[in-house]
Design a protein around this motif. Structure first.
Motif, mmCIF file in Angstrom:
data_model
loop_
_atom_site.group_PDB
_atom_site.id
_atom_site.type_symbol
_atom_site.label_atom_id
_atom_site.label_comp_id
_atom_site.label_asym_id
_atom_site.label_seq_id
_atom_site.Cartn_x
_atom_site.Cartn_y
_atom_site.Cartn_z
ATOM 1 N N LEU A 1 0.837 -1.206 0.000
ATOM 2 C CA LEU A 1 0.000 0.000 0.000
ATOM 3 C C LEU A 1 0.870 1.254 0.000
ATOM 4 N N ALA A 2 1.945 1.238 0.773
ATOM 5 C CA ALA A 2 2.817 2.412 0.843
ATOM 6 C C ALA A 2 3.522 2.666 -0.477
ATOM 7 N N PHE A 3 3.967 1.601 -1.138
ATOM 8 C CA PHE A 3 4.725 1.764 -2.370
ATOM 9 C C PHE A 3 3.828 1.968 -3.592
ATOM 10 N N HIS A 4 2.688 1.278 -3.638
ATOM 11 C CA HIS A 4 1.876 1.281 -4.847
ATOM 12 C C HIS A 4 0.485 1.882 -4.671
ATOM 13 N N GLY A 5 0.007 1.995 -3.422
ATOM 14 C CA GLY A 5 -1.401 2.324 -3.238
ATOM 15 C C GLY A 5 -2.249 1.084 -3.474
ATOM 16 N N TRP A 6 -3.559 1.231 -3.342
ATOM 17 C CA TRP A 6 -4.456 0.100 -3.581
ATOM 18 C C TRP A 6 -4.572 -0.130 -5.082
ATOM 19 N N THR A 7 -4.202 -1.323 -5.542
ATOM 20 C CA THR A 7 -4.162 -1.603 -6.980
ATOM 21 C C THR A 7 -5.444 -2.236 -7.503
ATOM 22 N N GLY A 8 -6.375 -2.578 -6.642
ATOM 23 C CA GLY A 8 -7.655 -3.111 -7.093
ATOM 24 C C GLY A 8 -7.699 -4.622 -7.125
ATOM 25 N N LEU A 9 -8.877 -5.125 -7.463
ATOM 26 C CA LEU A 9 -9.117 -6.574 -7.449
ATOM 27 C C LEU A 9 -9.216 -7.174 -8.845
ATOM 28 N N ASP A 10 -9.170 -6.322 -9.875
ATOM 29 C CA ASP A 10 -9.387 -6.791 -11.241
ATOM 30 C C ASP A 10 -8.090 -7.374 -11.795
ATOM 31 N N VAL A 11 -7.756 -8.594 -11.381
ATOM 32 C CA VAL A 11 -6.502 -9.230 -11.768
ATOM 33 C C VAL A 11 -6.568 -9.673 -13.216
ATOM 34 N N ASP A 12 -5.486 -9.413 -13.951
ATOM 35 C CA ASP A 12 -5.374 -9.829 -15.342
ATOM 36 C C ASP A 12 -4.364 -10.967 -15.418
ATOM 37 N N PHE A 13 -4.866 -12.180 -15.682
ATOM 38 C CA PHE A 13 -3.999 -13.338 -15.771
ATOM 39 C C PHE A 13 -3.417 -13.531 -17.167
ATOM 40 N N ARG A 14 -3.875 -12.753 -18.128
ATOM 41 C CA ARG A 14 -3.356 -12.858 -19.488
ATOM 42 C C ARG A 14 -2.206 -11.873 -19.646
ATOM 43 N N LEU A 15 -1.107 -12.129 -18.954
ATOM 44 C CA LEU A 15 -0.024 -11.165 -18.872
ATOM 45 C C LEU A 15 0.646 -10.947 -20.219
ATOM 46 N N GLN A 16 0.973 -12.011 -20.933
ATOM 47 C CA GLN A 16 1.685 -11.862 -22.195
ATOM 48 C C GLN A 16 0.848 -11.129 -23.231
ATOM 49 N N GLN A 17 -0.427 -11.513 -23.337
ATOM 50 C CA GLN A 17 -1.288 -10.855 -24.306
ATOM 51 C C GLN A 17 -1.487 -9.392 -23.942
ATOM 52 N N ARG A 18 -1.544 -9.124 -22.654
ATOM 53 C CA ARG A 18 -1.775 -7.756 -22.205
ATOM 54 C C ARG A 18 -0.573 -6.869 -22.510
ATOM 55 N N ARG A 19 0.611 -7.422 -22.410
ATOM 56 C CA ARG A 19 1.793 -6.643 -22.723
ATOM 57 C C ARG A 19 1.814 -6.232 -24.187
ATOM 58 N N LYS A 20 1.337 -7.089 -25.066
ATOM 59 C CA LYS A 20 1.357 -6.786 -26.483
ATOM 60 C C LYS A 20 0.284 -5.783 -26.876
ATOM 61 N N LEU A 21 -0.861 -5.840 -26.202
ATOM 62 C CA LEU A 21 -1.998 -5.036 -26.632
ATOM 63 C C LEU A 21 -2.307 -3.885 -25.701
ATOM 64 N N ALA A 22 -1.403 -3.587 -24.771
ATOM 65 C CA ALA A 22 -1.724 -2.580 -23.753
ATOM 66 C C ALA A 22 -2.038 -1.232 -24.368
ATOM 67 N N TRP A 23 -1.155 -0.745 -25.266
ATOM 68 C CA TRP A 23 -1.387 0.570 -25.832
ATOM 69 C C TRP A 23 -2.456 0.553 -26.907
ATOM 70 N N ASP A 24 -2.603 -0.592 -27.640
ATOM 71 C CA ASP A 24 -3.670 -0.679 -28.637
ATOM 72 C C ASP A 24 -5.022 -0.503 -28.004
ATOM 73 N N SER A 25 -5.234 -1.184 -26.867
ATOM 74 C CA SER A 25 -6.531 -1.087 -26.211
ATOM 75 C C SER A 25 -6.758 0.302 -25.662
#
Length: 415
Positions: free
Chosen positions: A310-334
């Motif tokens: 919490l001190a370093f990042h704040g509350w990051t939420g509960l919406d976990v994304d398990f599709r890490l590789q796909q998300r890295r490729k499409l992060a800016w496109d989305s």
């Protein structure tokens, strides 16, 4: 909980003060430690998992080059999590197999495994929490060096050598002095216990004393750096400096809350240990204070894992994304092609608008302040008002990327 008293407890001929606190309601103490460590572990892991939206560090605004401070923050969380795992295992055994703990108190016992488990679990917990202390100190040093000298990722190797080397060395040295000549027949006397306590509390006290000094000097350097970029101190720069200051304050607040009870408790027990009869009625208030801080330690020590995130990042939420590789490729496109058609509030719009307002200024300052921008990106990670610092790189080849990012974000907002 990380306390040298739990390692002293592994000696059958332990001192009266240690036996007093460890033997008082051990099941309740183990249950509280187990619950606290389990909750802290679950939430800490949840915090550092990648999210689908709203948390830039894990993909939405990737850094061109990972900073050493970013890795240090991750390692601190990892050490805290491993320490919590040790507390969970130890507390579970204490609750599920109480006869194992009873056999530790038998002098000259032929059974080795109870003592091995007691010492092993205590050393595991001490090692990783001690490593967390050293890494927290290295974080303060690193952010100061990044601002002053633009230290890079290469320093992480030096930090590994310092932190793990000192953590292992002090842990082994303290335990060797404590269990001399053997675990089943520990040498009594403060001359053998004090080195063990010193090796445990030295890194903790170092963080409490040195980190505020480094953070103070870093804040002063950042303020001067921000003023020097344009010769003026704008509202956005003032807000950025203030958020960096708040972040450092949160880090020290968490550390203070989680570990100062240990220092208070150890001082009280050390005072009792020097008395001829700790059960004397004159020491009743001291005994009660020692027990209260003992249980507070059992709850707060494991909570560092979650509170640090919490001190370093704040509350990051509960919406976990398990599709890490796909998300890295499409992060800016989305981010650039999504077209919201409703009036629902978009939490990234504010950050996007702030980025637009700074992108032109960023491009003007890139050539002259490339390394300074990289330095501020380390400090402002996770800050809602410092988006631009995540995109500034000292590499000239990144300039076109900034233009493209600015255009895509602008199109997203217009639509």
């Amino acid at each position: 909980m990380a306390s040298p008293r739990l390692e002293t407890f592994c000696c059958p001929n332990r001192d009266a003060a240690t036996d007093f606190v460890v033997s008082f309601q051990p099941d309740l103490f183990a249950a509280l430690g187990l619950a606290s460590a389990t909750l802290s572990l679950l939430f800490a892991v949840l915090q550092i998992l990648p999210k689908r939206k709203g948390y830039r560090r894990l993909g939405q605004y990737p850094l061109p080059r990972p900073a050493s401070s970013s890795r240090i923050v991750f390692i601190i969380s990892l050490c805290d999590i491993l320490g919590c795992i040790g507390i969970i295992v130890r507390s579970s055994v204490w609750l599920g197999l109480p006869n194992v703990i009873e056999r530790i108190s038998v002098a000259n016992s032929t059974e080795v495994w109870p003592e091995v488990f007691c010492v092993g679990s205590a050393m595991w917990i001490q090692l990783f929490f001690s490593a967390s202390f050293w890494w927290t100190f290295c974080y303060a040093v690193d952010v100061f060096l990044v601002v002053k000298t633009s230290a890079g990722i290469s320093t992480i190797i030096l930090y590994h050598m310092i932190t793990w080397g000192l953590a292992v060395l002090l842990c082994v040295e303290g335990v060797a002095m404590l269990y001399y000549p053997s675990i089943s027949d520990c040498e009594q006397g403060l001359q053998h216990a004090i080195p063990h306590y010193v090796t445990t509390y030295a890194p903790m006290l170092l963080v409490l004393v040195a980190n505020p000094i480094f953070f103070n000097r870093t804040i002063s350097a950042v303020t001067s750096l921000l003023k020097g970029r344009q010769g003026i101190y704008t509202e956005n720069e003032r807000r950025l400096a203030n958020e960096i200051k708040i972040r450092f304050f949160k880090i020290m607040l968490v550390f203070f809350i989680c570990w100062v009870p240990n220092i208070i408790n150890e001082s009280l027990l050390f005072y009792l240990e020097m008395q001829t009869d700790i059960n004397d009625n004159g020491f009743r208030n001291i005994r009660n204070a020692a027990l209260i801080t003992w249980f507070i330690m059992g709850i707060l020590n494991p909570m560092q894992a979650f509170l640090n995130t919490l001190a370093f990042h704040g509350w990051t939420g509960l919406d976990v994304d398990f599709r890490l590789q796909q998300r890295r490729k499409l992060a800016w496109d989305s981010a650039s092609t999504s077209v919201p058609n409703t009036e629902v509030h978009n939490p990234t719009v504010g950050t996007t608008l702030l980025y637009q307002s700074h992108v032109q200024e960023a491009k003007k300052n890139m050539m002259s302040n490339g390394q300074h921008s990289d330095a501020i990106s380390v400090l402002s990670e996770g800050s809602e008002s410092s988006t631009v610092e995540f995109h500034i790189s000292s590499e000239p080849r990144e300039y076109e990327d900034v233009d493209a990012d600015g255009e895509s974000l602008e199109n997203s907002v217009r639509h």
